[in-house]
Scaffold this active site. Structure first.
Site, mmCIF file in Angstrom:
data_model
loop_
_atom_site.group_PDB
_atom_site.id
_atom_site.type_symbol
_atom_site.label_atom_id
_atom_site.label_comp_id
_atom_site.label_asym_id
_atom_site.label_seq_id
_atom_site.Cartn_x
_atom_site.Cartn_y
_atom_site.Cartn_z
ATOM 1 N N GLY A 109 0.817 -1.203 0.000
ATOM 2 C CA GLY A 109 0.000 0.000 0.000
ATOM 3 C C GLY A 109 0.848 1.248 0.000
ATOM 4 O O GLY A 109 2.065 1.202 0.215
ATOM 5 N N ALA A 110 0.206 2.384 -0.253
ATOM 6 C CA ALA A 110 0.895 3.667 -0.282
ATOM 7 C C ALA A 110 1.394 4.033 1.111
ATOM 8 O O ALA A 110 0.898 3.511 2.115
ATOM 9 C CB ALA A 110 -0.057 4.747 -0.818
ATOM 10 N N PRO A 111 2.387 4.918 1.205
ATOM 11 C CA PRO A 111 2.874 5.349 2.527
ATOM 12 C C PRO A 111 1.756 5.964 3.352
ATOM 13 O O PRO A 111 0.948 6.752 2.855
ATOM 14 C CB PRO A 111 3.951 6.392 2.177
ATOM 15 C CG PRO A 111 4.387 6.044 0.789
ATOM 16 C CD PRO A 111 3.171 5.505 0.098
ATOM 17 N N GLY A 112 1.699 5.597 4.627
ATOM 18 C CA GLY A 112 0.726 6.184 5.537
ATOM 19 C C GLY A 112 -0.623 5.515 5.571
ATOM 20 O O GLY A 112 -1.534 5.990 6.260
ATOM 21 N N THR A 113 -0.795 4.400 4.849
ATOM 22 C CA THR A 113 -2.105 3.743 4.816
ATOM 23 C C THR A 113 -2.345 2.840 6.020
ATOM 24 O O THR A 113 -3.455 2.333 6.185
ATOM 25 C CB THR A 113 -2.263 2.919 3.529
ATOM 26 O OG1 THR A 113 -1.109 2.084 3.354
ATOM 27 C CG2 THR A 113 -2.401 3.820 2.318
ATOM 28 N N THR A 166 2.004 -0.852 9.036
ATOM 29 C CA THR A 166 2.632 -1.232 10.310
ATOM 30 C C THR A 166 1.593 -1.332 11.418
ATOM 31 O O THR A 166 1.640 -2.252 12.247
ATOM 32 C CB THR A 166 3.715 -0.200 10.682
ATOM 33 O OG1 THR A 166 4.657 -0.093 9.607
ATOM 34 C CG2 THR A 166 4.450 -0.624 11.943
ATOM 35 N N GLU A 184 -6.246 33.515 -10.251
ATOM 36 C CA GLU A 184 -7.094 32.566 -9.528
ATOM 37 C C GLU A 184 -8.553 32.682 -9.958
ATOM 38 O O GLU A 184 -9.284 31.679 -9.993
ATOM 39 C CB GLU A 184 -6.962 32.788 -8.016
ATOM 40 C CG GLU A 184 -5.560 32.570 -7.460
ATOM 41 C CD GLU A 184 -5.020 31.191 -7.775
ATOM 42 O OE1 GLU A 184 -5.827 30.239 -7.899
ATOM 43 O OE2 GLU A 184 -3.796 31.042 -7.920
ATOM 44 N N HIS A 230 -8.951 30.511 -13.040
ATOM 45 C CA HIS A 230 -9.109 29.091 -12.701
ATOM 46 C C HIS A 230 -10.535 28.805 -12.226
ATOM 47 O O HIS A 230 -11.192 27.855 -12.687
ATOM 48 C CB HIS A 230 -8.133 28.709 -11.577
ATOM 49 C CG HIS A 230 -6.717 28.542 -12.021
ATOM 50 N ND1 HIS A 230 -6.351 27.771 -13.088
ATOM 51 C CD2 HIS A 230 -5.562 29.047 -11.507
ATOM 52 C CE1 HIS A 230 -5.031 27.808 -13.229
ATOM 53 N NE2 HIS A 230 -4.528 28.583 -12.283
ATOM 54 N N ASP A 264 1.012 25.208 -13.355
ATOM 55 C CA ASP A 264 -0.173 24.868 -14.154
ATOM 56 C C ASP A 264 0.232 24.300 -15.512
ATOM 57 O O ASP A 264 -0.332 23.295 -15.976
ATOM 58 C CB ASP A 264 -1.046 26.109 -14.356
ATOM 59 C CG ASP A 264 -1.548 26.682 -13.040
ATOM 60 O OD1 ASP A 264 -1.739 25.894 -12.098
ATOM 61 O OD2 ASP A 264 -1.750 27.905 -12.964
#
EC number: 3.4.24.-
Length: 647
Positions: free
Chosen positions: A227-231, A234, A450, A453, A526
């Site tokens: 999985g991705a880091p922090g999921t 551990t 902004e 956007h 961008d």
């Protein structure tokens, strides 16, 4: 094995057990072993140094009496001294006593040419001596200090840590958590219910192995958490150990490999040896990719020690009996670079994917982390989960903590929704820098950028709705930002959605062109993102009508990291490369022209939004919703259709 009685225990072992603390009884308020070692070492060195100083002072005073030179001359005149030794800077000797052996004395030597004549006149025996200055240093300081270090090293080894010496470099530097020390259970893990369900079978095996063995079944030897880091990989592994009530051996993949050849393999053998002695238990190897990278992946400058360590791990995983109760768990976010032999059935034969949580998962994770936080009545965790797409468990824990810090900074008694919004803005965009001075011209450029956007995002049908627009500088380089939040979790994007996203990215630069007739450097990020989208459409997704449904890249990207793992491998001709460049340019330029036409037509709305930003610096909530409704009402009355979608 029978437990030794208190009478059979060595007193030294009892003392060391007190220093160590028995495993598993470390409760709240009890210092952990590393703290005990630090405190013990500090007091040990303080007392040892005091002892050395006291010994020098006391023993020196006991051996001889210090007298003045004038008193010494008087005793020479009286003939009450004998056996004098004249050194470079002092004189030592013995005083004559009528009823016993003489007392030793010493005095500072003074330059006195008449002294030798007086000694000869009194028939006093004397001699000269050249003292080695290093002898005293070695005798009184270095030798005691070496003895002190030796005993400290011995005590540290008995306490289960400290310097082990060259002979113990092959010992595994494993963190061992006893059953009572692991308080984490599945109740503390939220948002990854599928992964928890996969691991419940492992817990059942550790609790009742006979249930699976009676039918001839074989429990998986190894479980790989991907999985991705922090999921929460551990955390999930610790929860398995906590649910099963077994010891937990934790070690990082990088801790196996050293500069000395053979050390990593020795540590693997030691780790599995310790685990077998404590079975049933769990071995957890974090960052497995540091150890298990595919052999031969980097033939130039390869690491023989790492490959030797990997070979030993493969042998150990093959060599132990799955019925022994030892389960190997490992975590990685780069499974594509692991050695195939490590992933085959019989080693890591069960792979558990831990994805980023969806909106329901994020809400469940937030509920776990806010248990100790005083929340205001208006806080809506579901709304917070909705405004944090892509956040993993570690990000959400950080969000809750940042919100609590923001509330404390504002002297509030509870954490409000505004605090969570501020914390989310801080994590996504960086620290707000209201004191960063921008001249009026720059501020106006940022406002129109902004506004461009935001207005394009309001007008197009296939983009996420605008949640907030701000021209307050944040982070290192961001002078403003437009925040869009998805209404639901998405796993696919269509061609029209990608093209509309291109238009939103180009809206800021086109707005500058229309209003000022010039462009600034503010659109750099961008343009980079727009180019990446167009390149992916052509080279990876097969979305170019000119080149057809083909892919032109072999970029070894990780499924769990937002980066490539190497340079793109080119396997197409120069003519195709030129066509790819032309197609990427065409897609971006088409989007640019559509945005230009849209903003020219809606220039009034653009100027109105920019004016609001210049006055208030930030727009969100009801005011932004009201402006969006006005824009859409205006477009509904306008017969000209907004261009979006296919290019």
């Amino acid at each position: 094995m029978a437990r030794k009685s208190d009478e059979d225990t060595n007193p030294m072992d009892k003392f060391m057990d007190r220093l160590r603390g028995s495993p598993g009884d470390g409760g709240p308020g009890r210092p952990d072993p590393s703290q005990r070692k630090v405190h013990f070492s500090i007091w040990y060195f303080i007392l040892a140094l005091l002892l050395i100083v006291w010994m020098q002072t006391y023993m020196g005073e006991q051996q001889s009496e210090k007298i003045s030179y004038s008193e010494f001359k008087q005793r020479v005149h009286d003939g009450n001294v004998q056996n004098l030794v004249i050194e470079h800077d002092r004189i030592t000797g013995t005083m004559k006593e009528n009823d016993g052996p003489g007392r030793r004395f010493n005095t500072i030597r003074v330059e006195d040419p008449e002294l030798v004549k007086q000694l000869e006149a009194k028939n006093i025996r004397f001699s000269g001596d050249v003292q080695n200055p290093w002898l005293g240093l070695i005798t009184w300081w270095l030798l005691p200090f070496a003895i002190m270090i030796f005993f400290w090293s011995f005590l540290m080894r008995r306490m289960g840590g400290g310097p082990q010496g060259v002979l113990s470099v092959g010992k595994a530097r494993v963190k061992i958590f006893a059953e009572k020390e692991i308080t984490i259970t599945f109740d503390d893990v939220a948002g990854i219910d599928e992964a928890k369900g996969e691991l419940e079978e492992i817990v059942q095996f550790l609790k009742d192995p006979g249930k699976f063995q009676r039918l001839g079944g074989r429990i998986p030897k190894g479980v790989l958490l991907v999985g991705a880091p922090g999921t929460g990989k551990t955390l999930l592994a610790k929860a398995v150990a906590g649910e099963a009530g077994v010891p937990f051996f934790s070690m990082s993949g990088s801790e196996f490999v050293e500069m000395f050849v053979g050390v990593g393999a020795a540590r693997v053998r030691d780790l599995f040896g310790q685990a077998k002695d404590h079975a049933p238990c769990i071995i957890f190897i974090d960052e497995l990719d540091a150890l298990g990278k595919a052999r031969g992946l980097n033939p130039i400058g390869g690491h023989d020690e790492r490959e030797q360590t990997l070979n030993q791990l493969l042998v150990e995983m093959d060599g132990f009996d799955p019925r022994s109760g030892v389960i190997i768990m490992a975590a990685t976010n780069r499974p594509e670079i692991l050695d195939p032999a490590l992933l085959r059935p019989g080693r890591f034969d069960r792979h558990v994917a831990i994805d980023k949580p969806d909106i329901r998962g994020r809400e469940a994770i937030l509920r776990v982390h806010v248990k100790e936080v005083k929340l205001g009545s208006e806080v809506d965790l579901k709304k917070i989960a909705g405004m944090t797409p892509g956040f993993v468990g570690a990000d959400l824990a950080n969000l809750v903590n940042e919100a609590a810090l923001v509330a404390a900074r504002r002297d509030r008694d509870e954490v409000t929704m505004a605090d969570f919004q501020e914390a989310a803005d801080r994590i996504i965009g960086g620290l707000e820098k209201k004191n960063r001075a921008m001249n009026p011209k720059e501020k106006e450029i940022v406002a129109y950028h902004e506004a461009g956007h935001a207005l394009v995002a309001m007008l197009l049908p296939n983009v996420d709705p605008v949640n907030k627009v701000s021209i307050i500088p944040r982070g290192i380089a961001a002078l403003g930002y437009t925040q869009q939040l998805p209404t639901e979790d998405r796993y696919l994007m269509t061609r029209n959605e990608l093209l509309d996203r291109l238009q939103v990215l180009l809206g800021g630069r086109v707005s500058e062109e229309i209003i000022f007739g010039d462009v600034s450097t503010g659109a750099q990020n961008d343009l980079q993102r727009a180019t990446d989208i167009a390149r992916s459409m052509v080279m990876e997704y097969g979305m170019s009508e000119r080149l057809g449904p083909l892919t032109y890249t072999r970029d070894p990207r990780s499924a769990h990291l937002d980066l490539g793992l190497g340079s793109r491998e080119r396997d197409y001709s120069e003519m195709i490369a030129q066509e790819i460049d032309e197609e990427i340019t065409r897609i971006v330029e088409d989007a640019h022209e559509k945005v230009r036409a849209t903003l020219k037509r809606e220039r009034g709305c653009l100027e109105k939004l920019a004016k609001i930003l210049l006055e208030k610096e930030s727009i969100d909530g009801e005011e932004l919703k009201q402006f969006c409704q006005e824009v859409k009402s205006h477009i509904a009355r306008d017969p000209v259709q907004v261009e979006g979608g296919a290019a």
